[in-house]
Motif scaffolding. Structure first.
Motif, PDB file in Angstrom:
ATOM      1  N   SER A  20      87.586   8.063 -76.480  1.00 20.36           N
ATOM      2  CA  SER A  20      86.108   8.966 -76.160  1.00 20.36           C
ATOM      3  C   SER A  20      85.672   9.170 -74.827  1.00 20.36           C
ATOM      4  O   SER A  20      84.588   9.945 -74.089  1.00 20.36           O
ATOM      5  CB  SER A  20      84.683   8.766 -77.435  1.00 20.36           C
ATOM      6  OG  SER A  20      86.050   9.365 -79.164  1.00 20.36           O
ATOM      7  N   PHE A  40      85.010  12.543 -72.346  1.00 17.63           N
ATOM      8  CA  PHE A  40      83.240  12.863 -71.542  1.00 17.63           C
ATOM      9  C   PHE A  40      83.643  12.516 -69.848  1.00 17.63           C
ATOM     10  O   PHE A  40      82.985  13.709 -69.319  1.00 17.63           O
ATOM     11  CB  PHE A  40      82.464  11.481 -71.645  1.00 17.63           C
ATOM     12  CG  PHE A  40      81.755  12.124 -73.512  1.00 17.63           C
ATOM     13  CD1 PHE A  40      81.469  12.690 -74.292  1.00 17.63           C
ATOM     14  CD2 PHE A  40      81.721  10.449 -74.381  1.00 17.63           C
ATOM     15  CE1 PHE A  40      80.796  12.981 -74.857  1.00 17.63           C
ATOM     16  CE2 PHE A  40      81.219  10.812 -75.538  1.00 17.63           C
ATOM     17  CZ  PHE A  40      80.770  12.675 -75.608  1.00 17.63           C
ATOM     18  N   GLU A  63      75.765  18.246 -82.811  1.00 19.38           N
ATOM     19  CA  GLU A  63      74.299  18.316 -81.741  1.00 19.38           C
ATOM     20  C   GLU A  63      73.614  16.906 -82.032  1.00 19.38           C
ATOM     21  O   GLU A  63      73.286  16.871 -82.959  1.00 19.38           O
ATOM     22  CB  GLU A  63      74.008  19.804 -81.736  1.00 19.38           C
ATOM     23  CG  GLU A  63      73.128  19.099 -80.329  1.00 19.38           C
ATOM     24  CD  GLU A  63      71.816  21.051 -80.217  1.00 19.38           C
ATOM     25  OE1 GLU A  63      72.251  21.902 -79.730  1.00 19.38           O
ATOM     26  OE2 GLU A  63      70.732  20.419 -80.453  1.00 19.38           O
ATOM     27  N   THR A 105      72.617  16.175 -74.073  1.00 16.40           N
ATOM     28  CA  THR A 105      73.354  16.667 -75.286  1.00 16.40           C
ATOM     29  C   THR A 105      74.545  16.085 -75.310  1.00 16.40           C
ATOM     30  O   THR A 105      75.448  16.934 -74.564  1.00 16.40           O
ATOM     31  CB  THR A 105      72.989  18.810 -75.347  1.00 16.40           C
ATOM     32  OG1 THR A 105      71.364  18.524 -75.672  1.00 16.40           O
ATOM     33  CG2 THR A 105      73.285  18.894 -76.887  1.00 16.40           C
ATOM     34  N   ILE A 106      75.556  16.691 -76.738  1.00 17.18           N
ATOM     35  CA  ILE A 106      76.636  15.989 -76.645  1.00 17.18           C
ATOM     36  C   ILE A 106      76.954  17.255 -78.197  1.00 17.18           C
ATOM     37  O   ILE A 106      76.196  17.073 -79.185  1.00 17.18           O
ATOM     38  CB  ILE A 106      77.594  14.783 -77.287  1.00 17.18           C
ATOM     39  CG1 ILE A 106      76.837  13.682 -77.490  1.00 17.18           C
ATOM     40  CG2 ILE A 106      76.886  13.840 -75.674  1.00 17.18           C
ATOM     41  CD1 ILE A 106      77.309  12.213 -78.390  1.00 17.18           C
ATOM     42  N   GLN A 144      79.281   7.495 -80.859  1.00 14.23           N
ATOM     43  CA  GLN A 144      79.619   8.446 -79.734  1.00 14.23           C
ATOM     44  C   GLN A 144      78.565   8.577 -78.516  1.00 14.23           C
ATOM     45  O   GLN A 144      78.752   9.084 -77.435  1.00 14.23           O
ATOM     46  CB  GLN A 144      79.470  10.015 -80.266  1.00 14.23           C
ATOM     47  CG  GLN A 144      80.784  10.227 -81.313  1.00 14.23           C
ATOM     48  CD  GLN A 144      82.283   9.970 -79.999  1.00 14.23           C
ATOM     49  OE1 GLN A 144      81.883   9.432 -79.282  1.00 14.23           O
ATOM     50  NE2 GLN A 144      83.204  10.022 -80.749  1.00 14.23           N
ATOM     51  N   GLN A 145      76.539   8.720 -79.079  1.00 15.36           N
ATOM     52  CA  GLN A 145      75.615   8.424 -78.153  1.00 15.36           C
ATOM     53  C   GLN A 145      76.160   7.221 -77.327  1.00 15.36           C
ATOM     54  O   GLN A 145      75.930   7.279 -76.242  1.00 15.36           O
ATOM     55  CB  GLN A 145      74.545   8.400 -78.624  1.00 15.36           C
ATOM     56  CG  GLN A 145      74.223   9.650 -79.264  1.00 15.36           C
ATOM     57  CD  GLN A 145      72.629   9.468 -79.885  1.00 15.36           C
ATOM     58  OE1 GLN A 145      72.027   9.252 -79.309  1.00 15.36           O
ATOM     59  NE2 GLN A 145      72.269   9.495 -81.560  1.00 15.36           N
ATOM     60  N   ALA A 179      79.317   8.249 -75.059  1.00 16.92           N
ATOM     61  CA  ALA A 179      78.346   8.509 -73.793  1.00 16.92           C
ATOM     62  C   ALA A 179      77.539   8.529 -72.580  1.00 16.92           C
ATOM     63  O   ALA A 179      77.853   7.863 -71.239  1.00 16.92           O
ATOM     64  CB  ALA A 179      77.542  10.579 -74.538  1.00 16.92           C
ATOM     65  N   ARG A 235      75.439  16.946 -67.259  1.00 19.42           N
ATOM     66  CA  ARG A 235      74.925  17.460 -68.821  1.00 19.42           C
ATOM     67  C   ARG A 235      76.625  18.592 -69.825  1.00 19.42           C
ATOM     68  O   ARG A 235      76.624  18.681 -70.854  1.00 19.42           O
ATOM     69  CB  ARG A 235      73.883  17.938 -68.573  1.00 19.42           C
ATOM     70  CG  ARG A 235      72.119  17.537 -68.443  1.00 19.42           C
ATOM     71  CD  ARG A 235      71.359  18.025 -68.405  1.00 19.42           C
ATOM     72  NE  ARG A 235      70.064  17.286 -67.185  1.00 19.42           N
ATOM     73  CZ  ARG A 235      69.707  16.928 -68.458  1.00 19.42           C
ATOM     74  NH1 ARG A 235      69.557  16.727 -69.521  1.00 19.42           N
ATOM     75  NH2 ARG A 235      68.323  15.552 -68.659  1.00 19.42           N
ATOM     76  N   LEU A 291      78.952  16.682 -71.007  1.00 24.68           N
ATOM     77  CA  LEU A 291      78.664  15.549 -71.686  1.00 24.68           C
ATOM     78  C   LEU A 291      78.834  17.227 -72.922  1.00 24.68           C
ATOM     79  O   LEU A 291      79.075  16.628 -74.226  1.00 24.68           O
ATOM     80  CB  LEU A 291      77.603  15.322 -71.772  1.00 24.68           C
ATOM     81  CG  LEU A 291      77.464  13.971 -70.820  1.00 24.68           C
ATOM     82  CD1 LEU A 291      75.919  13.473 -71.043  1.00 24.68           C
ATOM     83  CD2 LEU A 291      78.504  12.590 -70.994  1.00 24.68           C
ATOM     84  N   ARG A 292      77.794  17.818 -72.931  1.00 29.11           N
ATOM     85  CA  ARG A 292      78.310  18.759 -73.889  1.00 29.11           C
ATOM     86  C   ARG A 292      79.604  19.474 -74.416  1.00 29.11           C
ATOM     87  O   ARG A 292      79.620  20.090 -75.153  1.00 29.11           O
ATOM     88  CB  ARG A 292      76.931  19.593 -73.777  1.00 29.11           C
ATOM     89  CG  ARG A 292      76.532  20.667 -74.102  1.00 29.11           C
ATOM     90  CD  ARG A 292      75.409  21.923 -74.085  1.00 29.11           C
ATOM     91  NE  ARG A 292      75.562  22.507 -72.317  1.00 29.11           N
ATOM     92  CZ  ARG A 292      74.889  22.874 -71.926  1.00 29.11           C
ATOM     93  NH1 ARG A 292      74.229  21.635 -71.302  1.00 29.11           N
ATOM     94  NH2 ARG A 292      75.591  23.503 -70.833  1.00 29.11           N
ATOM     95  N   THR A 324      81.942  18.140 -74.123  1.00 30.32           N
ATOM     96  CA  THR A 324      83.017  16.472 -74.407  1.00 30.32           C
ATOM     97  C   THR A 324      83.965  17.959 -75.883  1.00 30.32           C
ATOM     98  O   THR A 324      83.110  17.277 -77.431  1.00 30.32           O
ATOM     99  CB  THR A 324      82.903  15.846 -74.271  1.00 30.32           C
ATOM    100  OG1 THR A 324      82.697  16.038 -73.065  1.00 30.32           O
ATOM    101  CG2 THR A 324      83.640  15.010 -74.562  1.00 30.32           C
TER     102      THR A 324
END
Length: 465
Positions: free
Chosen positions: A69, A73, A254, A270-271, A278-279, A282, A306, A309-310, A312
């Motif tokens: 992951s 990213f 989200e 935001t991912i 996953q936060q 990221a 941004r 990340l969004r 990915t």
């Protein structure tokens, strides 16, 4: 030496005529040669190849969970920022060529064939020497280095370890930054029985003077990472100290979080990847990007960060591959991964019936893994991956049966060694239930790969990573 000779384009009598033959040779080494940790054979091979890895900038990523992951990213953000990016990951989900990507595209098969034909003569000479035959992973890593270092020349190579770090063959490179995602109970037969032992192996990717970013949290593992970084005079950026994150919103597909680092604060990132873990992944990637901006003048605009990340994506990790019926895939193959899956099932997904199919490899901590998931499950289908090394379904079922009285679940256990038949049973249970039934396929990525390929493409995945 000409450019054609360096890339292996000149070969009077190629060993392989098709990409399939070349891939079959490499992947066939897994059951015959096995795993041989150590760097000496790899260093010798690269020296004979002209050390093409020295032309490249590597971002080396290790860790128990989250490596893939974080690589995803990093790749997405760098590409969004206009950089050419090579990405080397393991294992692959659908095809062997997935492991070698340049700007999101698999290595072309004609290039793979040419480079493997070049490697074959070196491998034959090595096999006849005192060093013995090269392993599947050694040749795969050499193929990646040849591709990136003699064919496409990316600005950065996002470089994932295979197993551990210190003795993993990817560790022949000197990166511009090292990243260690976390430390958990995995491959303990090879890496050691304690978290400190495993951390010591992961910390082996830290190179003298090269900065390291880490999301390791356990005190005993942090102590090892900190000690290794200090001994090698590498600046350490540790989650909870030099950077942190805070959740600001969570929904299916989200997640939003606020990031705070030494160099800046970024709110409301935001991912699209699911799961609270996953936060952390990221945030680790963002810190690595910021370190590269500071050390190497990497140019990444905030809007590109941004958007990267969004956008990915990472297959096989909390991936909803079917909506009717709902089927979720997640390669949770160790206790920490299964805990993250259980947390996501509680916090993200709505259902009134949860049915799970699982298969595992024999060298995992199965009891601790199952403890996280069994109390939530209505029907558990236990199967086997289509791979030469696997845990027999009946043996895993014995563990689940032993835990069931204590944990109060699952309500029903089905043992079906044939994963295709097991999947049929899982799909039938999902289709026959209410609209709020959720089916989950989890465990070893060998199973995830086959199930994903079958559900999306009606084919089996390739094997041999």
């Amino acid at each position: 030496m000409t450019a054609e000779e360096r890339t292996g384009a000149i070969d009077a009598e190629p060993a392989f005529r098709t990409p399939a033959e070349a891939i079959a040779w490499i992947t066939g080494l897994m059951p015959t040669v096995g795993i041989r940790p150590g760097l000496e054979r790899m260093q010798l091979l690269l020296e004979q190849l002209g050390n093409p890895h020295r032309r490249l900038k590597f971002i080396h990523v290790a860790g128990t969970n989250g490596k893939g992951s974080v690589c995803a990213f990093l790749t997405s953000v760098l590409r969004q920022s206009g950089y050419d990016v090579g990405t080397f990951t393991s294992p692959y989900i659908t095809s062997y060529t997935n492991r070698f990507q340049y700007n999101g595209e698999d290595i072309p098969e004609d290039v793979l064939l040419r480079l493997v034909n070049r490697l074959k003569s070196y491998a034959d000479r090595m096999a006849e020497s005192e060093w013995g035959p090269l392993t599947m992973f050694e040749l795969t890593t050499a193929l990646a280095i040849l591709y990136f270092g003699t064919v496409c020349f990316p600005d950065y190579v996002v470089w994932e370890t295979g197993l551990g770090g210190r003795l993993d063959v990817t560790n022949v490179v000197t990166p511009v930054i090292s990243v260690i995602t976390n430390v958990g109970h995995d491959h303990m037969d090879l890496l050691g029985p304690t978290l400190a032992d495993i951390a010591r192996e992961k910390a082996g990717i830290i190179k003298p003077g090269v900065p390291v970013v880490s999301a390791v949290a356990q005190p005993e593992a942090v102590a090892v990472i900190r000690e290794t970084a200090a001994a090698r005079q590498s600046t350490l950026y540790l989650i909870g100290e030099q950077f942190s994150y805070e959740t600001s919103g969570t929904a299916e597909d989200e997640q939003r979080f606020d990031f705070a680092g030494l160099f800046r604060r970024l709110d409301d990132l935001t991912i699209g990847l699911n799961g609270a873990h996953q936060q952390a992944n990221a945030a680790t990637a963002v810190m690595a990007i910021d370190v590269l901006r500071t050390y190497y003048a990497l140019l990444v605009d905030e809007e590109d960060l941004r958007r990267g990340l969004r956008e990915t994506a990472w297959p096989g990790r909390l991936e909803m591959v079917s909506r009717e019926p709902r089927i979720l895939l997640d390669g949770a193959h160790n206790p920490e991964g299964m805990e993250a899956l259980a947390d996501a099932l509680r916090d993200v997904y709505a259902y009134d019936t949860l049915n799970v199919m699982i298969a595992m490899m024999p060298n995992k901590n199965h009891e601790q893994s199952l403890r996280h998931i069994l109390p939530m499950v209505n029907t558990l289908v236990i199967t086997e991956p289509d791979f030469h090394k696997k845990m027999i379904a009946s043996e895993l079922a014995e563990v689940a049966e032993r835990l069931r009285p204590e944990l109060g679940g699952p309500k029903r256990i089905v043992v079906e060694p044939d994963w295709r038949k097991g999947l049929d049973a899982l799909q039938a249970s999902a289709a026959g239930g209410s609209g709020r039934t959720l089916a989950v396929v989890t465990g070893t990525l060998y199973l995830i790969a086959d199930v994903r390929s079958w559900l999306l493409h009606q084919t089996k995945s390739e094997k041999g990573w």
